[in-house]
Scaffold this active site. Structure first.
Site, short mmCIF file in Angstrom:
data_model
loop_
_atom_site.label_atom_id
_atom_site.label_comp_id
_atom_site.label_asym_id
_atom_site.label_seq_id
_atom_site.Cartn_x
_atom_site.Cartn_y
_atom_site.Cartn_z
N LYS A 297 23.81 46.06 52.79
CA LYS A 297 24.76 45.58 51.77
C LYS A 297 24.65 46.54 50.60
O LYS A 297 23.73 46.45 49.78
CB LYS A 297 24.40 44.16 51.35
CG LYS A 297 25.55 43.28 50.92
CD LYS A 297 26.30 43.74 49.70
CE LYS A 297 25.59 43.41 48.40
NZ LYS A 297 26.26 44.06 47.25
N GLU B 21 11.67 46.82 45.27
CA GLU B 21 11.57 47.95 44.33
C GLU B 21 12.45 47.58 43.14
O GLU B 21 13.67 47.57 43.23
CB GLU B 21 12.06 49.22 45.03
CG GLU B 21 11.53 50.47 44.39
CD GLU B 21 12.40 50.92 43.25
OE1 GLU B 21 12.22 50.40 42.13
OE2 GLU B 21 13.25 51.80 43.46
N CYS C 47 15.31 54.31 38.53
CA CYS C 47 14.27 53.28 38.42
C CYS C 47 12.97 53.89 37.89
O CYS C 47 12.23 53.24 37.16
CB CYS C 47 14.06 52.58 39.73
SG CYS C 47 14.10 53.66 41.15
N GLU D 7 13.42 47.30 30.53
CA GLU D 7 14.08 48.43 31.20
C GLU D 7 15.52 48.51 30.71
O GLU D 7 16.32 47.60 30.92
CB GLU D 7 14.07 48.22 32.72
CG GLU D 7 14.64 49.41 33.46
CD GLU D 7 14.64 49.24 34.97
OE1 GLU D 7 14.98 48.16 35.46
OE2 GLU D 7 14.30 50.23 35.67
P1 NAD Z 1 21.25 43.82 40.80
O1 NAD Z 1 19.85 43.55 41.11
O2 NAD Z 1 22.13 42.66 40.41
O3 NAD Z 1 21.99 44.52 42.05
C1 NAD Z 1 21.31 45.28 43.04
C2 NAD Z 1 21.86 44.89 44.41
O4 NAD Z 1 21.58 43.51 44.65
C3 NAD Z 1 23.37 45.05 44.55
O5 NAD Z 1 23.70 45.47 45.86
C4 NAD Z 1 23.86 43.63 44.35
O6 NAD Z 1 25.12 43.37 44.93
C5 NAD Z 1 22.77 42.82 45.01
N1 NAD Z 1 22.67 41.45 44.53
C6 NAD Z 1 22.99 40.97 43.30
N2 NAD Z 1 22.78 39.63 43.26
C7 NAD Z 1 22.33 39.27 44.47
C8 NAD Z 1 21.94 38.02 45.03
N3 NAD Z 1 22.00 36.88 44.33
N4 NAD Z 1 21.50 38.00 46.30
C9 NAD Z 1 21.45 39.13 47.02
N5 NAD Z 1 21.81 40.35 46.55
C10 NAD Z 1 22.25 40.41 45.29
O7 NAD Z 1 21.33 44.91 39.72
P2 NAD Z 1 22.53 45.11 38.68
O8 NAD Z 1 23.04 43.82 38.12
O9 NAD Z 1 23.53 45.96 39.33
O10 NAD Z 1 21.75 45.86 37.53
C11 NAD Z 1 21.04 45.09 36.57
C12 NAD Z 1 19.78 45.77 36.18
O11 NAD Z 1 18.95 45.94 37.33
C13 NAD Z 1 19.91 47.17 35.65
O12 NAD Z 1 20.28 47.24 34.34
C14 NAD Z 1 18.55 47.73 35.91
O13 NAD Z 1 17.66 47.37 34.90
C15 NAD Z 1 18.15 47.07 37.18
N6 NAD Z 1 18.35 47.98 38.30
C16 NAD Z 1 17.26 48.57 38.84
C17 NAD Z 1 17.42 49.44 39.88
C18 NAD Z 1 16.24 50.10 40.52
O14 NAD Z 1 16.40 51.10 41.20
N7 NAD Z 1 15.07 49.56 40.38
C19 NAD Z 1 18.68 49.74 40.36
C20 NAD Z 1 19.78 49.11 39.80
C21 NAD Z 1 19.59 48.22 38.78
#
Ligand code: NAD
Length: 478
Positions: free
Chosen positions: A171, A246, A280, A379
């Site tokens: 996904k 991660e 990250c 972060e």
């Molecule tokens: P997120 O965690 O919401 O999204 C990451 C992935 O998880 C996406 O594919 C998303 O569709 C999926 N996802 C979201 N909600 C979900 C759920 N309830 N169940 C299953 N999958 C789900 O991240 P975001 O909202 O796009 O970003 C928010 C913050 O997360 C950023 O500002 C940053 O701090 C952090 N982030 C960290 C990384 C990393 O590499 N560690 C990457 C992106 C974002």
């Protein structure tokens, strides 16, 4: 405008609804993706289970490796178009996107070679017995990746998962799904059996939620925010399946007076400006020894002021952040600094011909920031570096460890003893001494401690996460 479909069982599959994909460099629509949910996830899990039963599960490891090696070559063949798509979709400069494609190809190449090299053991036991261990795939694994490095994150998880003989339901992030779909097509061309890699696009709360709760998923690999990481862990705990999490970081760059400042300054700048700070393992806290503080901070201010930001196709130092929400979030932190009286020491330039509709945030250096301030603790996931003063080595280590996170750390000093003392005491999954590889080094085991998550990706270590160890004890008499 083109609508991109899911890839399930080797075929494009549509959904009733779509999600509009936006170009972060101008805020305009550039396509649509299918908005999948429980129905499509269920189809994908069944397709993956069928692939496991229909030959993928029994395929010899060397043959799995050959398919992955062919996929690496096909990624290289299509490198320029993949990079152009990634640059449009994420907003990243073309040079960075080309680097991401090269890294993605390397993941498949590396794990192609590793597919037939994860050996079990024989274990000394009672007389008349022989004990051996074998690594076996989990079965169908769910992979959820974020939007910052779509191709790299996908390669990082999917390549070792397939190398170990699992089937995957992927996904991608709703903002950046295009290259994952292209990758699935290349995998098919490389000879990967239908159903071994399925891509379901959609929102996290719909397709993502359905994936983490599906009873056919035997392992989940998640990269993203700590909040969603906890939901993934809760869902996994309901069925007692393993997860790799991660979840980002607040990684320190510790700079001492005896550091090579030219090298340190260049590297620290790149590690936070790269990909608009959406990395990250971005080094987002610069902790500087008191004796060097003024000199180091004014050197960094000069470097920040020279950074140029613009649309991905102009290939500058940095592009926009991924969407309007992230732009507001990052700008909110810069506003918070101003409200709290923290000096904004320098900002990079957004080029004059950048579209007003683009999600641009100027790279920003803020200091001196108290170690317990939200800017030094949370972060930001944008191009914002905070400078923090440390009185000495012990103080620097204490400050470095005083966040919830622990993903990566940089140490800059010509005193190797001091570097190693800190390296051994710091709460971090990776430590770089006089270098820093934000996101880089596919051979290097990578992952967090504390709120940064657990499990290891990259390198040979990743294979263990995508396998389960079986112990076979045979009694045959003396
Ligand atoms: P997120 O965690 O919401 O999204 C990451 C992935 O998880 C996406 O594919 C998303 O569709 C999926 N996802 C979201 N909600 C979900 C759920 N309830 N169940 C299953 N999958 C789900 O991240 P975001 O909202 O796009 O970003 C928010 C913050 O997360 C950023 O500002 C940053 O701090 C952090 N982030 C960290 C990384 C990393 O590499 N560690 C990457 C992106 C974002």
């Amino acid at each position: 405008m083109m609508t991109h479909m899911h890839r399930i069982g080797g075929r494009p599959v549509a959904s009733d609804d779509v999600i509009t994909v936006v170009n972060p460099s101008d805020g305009l629509a550039l396509g649509r993706i299918a908005r999948g949910g429980a129905r499509e996830v269920d189809q994908a899990v069944h397709a993956a289970q069928s692939a496991m039963q229909d030959g993928w599960g029994d395929m010899e490891a060397v043959d799995r490796g050959r398919i992955l090696a062919r996929l690496a070559e096909l990624i290289r063949r299509d490198a320029e178009s993949l990079a152009a798509t990634e640059s449009l979709d994420v907003g990243k400069p073309m040079s960075l996107a080309r680097g991401d494609v090269a890294a993605c190809a390397r993941y498949f190449e590396y794990y192609a070679g590793a597919a037939d090299k994860l050996h079990g053991e024989t274990i000394p036991y009672r007389s008349g017995h022989t004990v051996l261990t074998v690594y076996e795939p989990h079965g169908v694994v769910g992979v959820i990746v974020p939007w910052n490095y779509p191709l790299q994150m996908t390669g990082r998880a999917v390549a070792p998962a397939l190398a170990m003989g699992n089937a995957v339901v992927l996904k991608p992030a709703e903002d950046t799904s295009l290259t994952a779909l292209a990758l699935a097509d290349l995998a098919r061309e490389a000879g990967l059996p239908d159903g071994a890699l399925n891509v379901v696009t959609g929102y996290g709360t719909e397709a993502g939620d359905a994936l983490i709760h599906h009873s056919g998923i035997m392992h989940i690999s998640f990269t993203g925010s700590p909040e969603v990481g906890r939901l993934v862990q809760q869902a996994a705990s309901e069925r007692t399946i393993p997860v790799t999490l991660e979840l980002g970081g607040k990684s320190p760059q510790i700079v001492f007076d005896d550091a090579d400042m030219e090298l340190a300054g260049n590297t620290i700048l790149k590690a936070i400006v790269q990909n608009a700070g959406q990395t990250c393992s971005a080094g987002s806290r610069m902790i500087v020894e008191d004796a060097a503080y003024d000199r180091v901070v004014s050197d960094m201010a000069r470097r920040f002021a020279a950074v140029r930001v613009g649309p991905g196709d102009q290939d500058l130092d940095s592009g926009p952040v991924v969407n309007a929400r992230q732009m507001e979030r990052v700008k909110g932190y810069i506003d918070l600094a101003r409200r709290d009286g923290l000096p904004v020491l320098a900002q990079g330039q957004i080029v004059a011909n950048a579209s007003d509709g683009g999600y641009f945030v100027p790279p920003t250096l803020i200091g001196e920031v108290p170690p317990d301030h939200p800017l030094a603790q949370q972060e930001i996931f944008g191009p914002v570096l905070v400078a923090i003063r440390a009185m000495d080595e012990a103080d620097a280590l204490r400050i470095a460890n005083a966040t919830d996170y622990g993903l990566a750390a940089g140490i800059w000093t010509s005193d190797l003893g001091r570097a190693l003392r800190i390296a051994r005491s710091i709460d971090s999954g990776q430590v770089f001494i006089n270098n820093y590889g934000a996101g880089g080094g596919i051979e290097l085991p990578f992952g967090g401690v504390k709120a940064s998550g657990f499990g290891r990706e990259k390198g040979f270590a990743a294979l263990y996460g995508f396998a389960t160890l079986k112990t076979i004890t045979i009694q045959h008499g003396a």
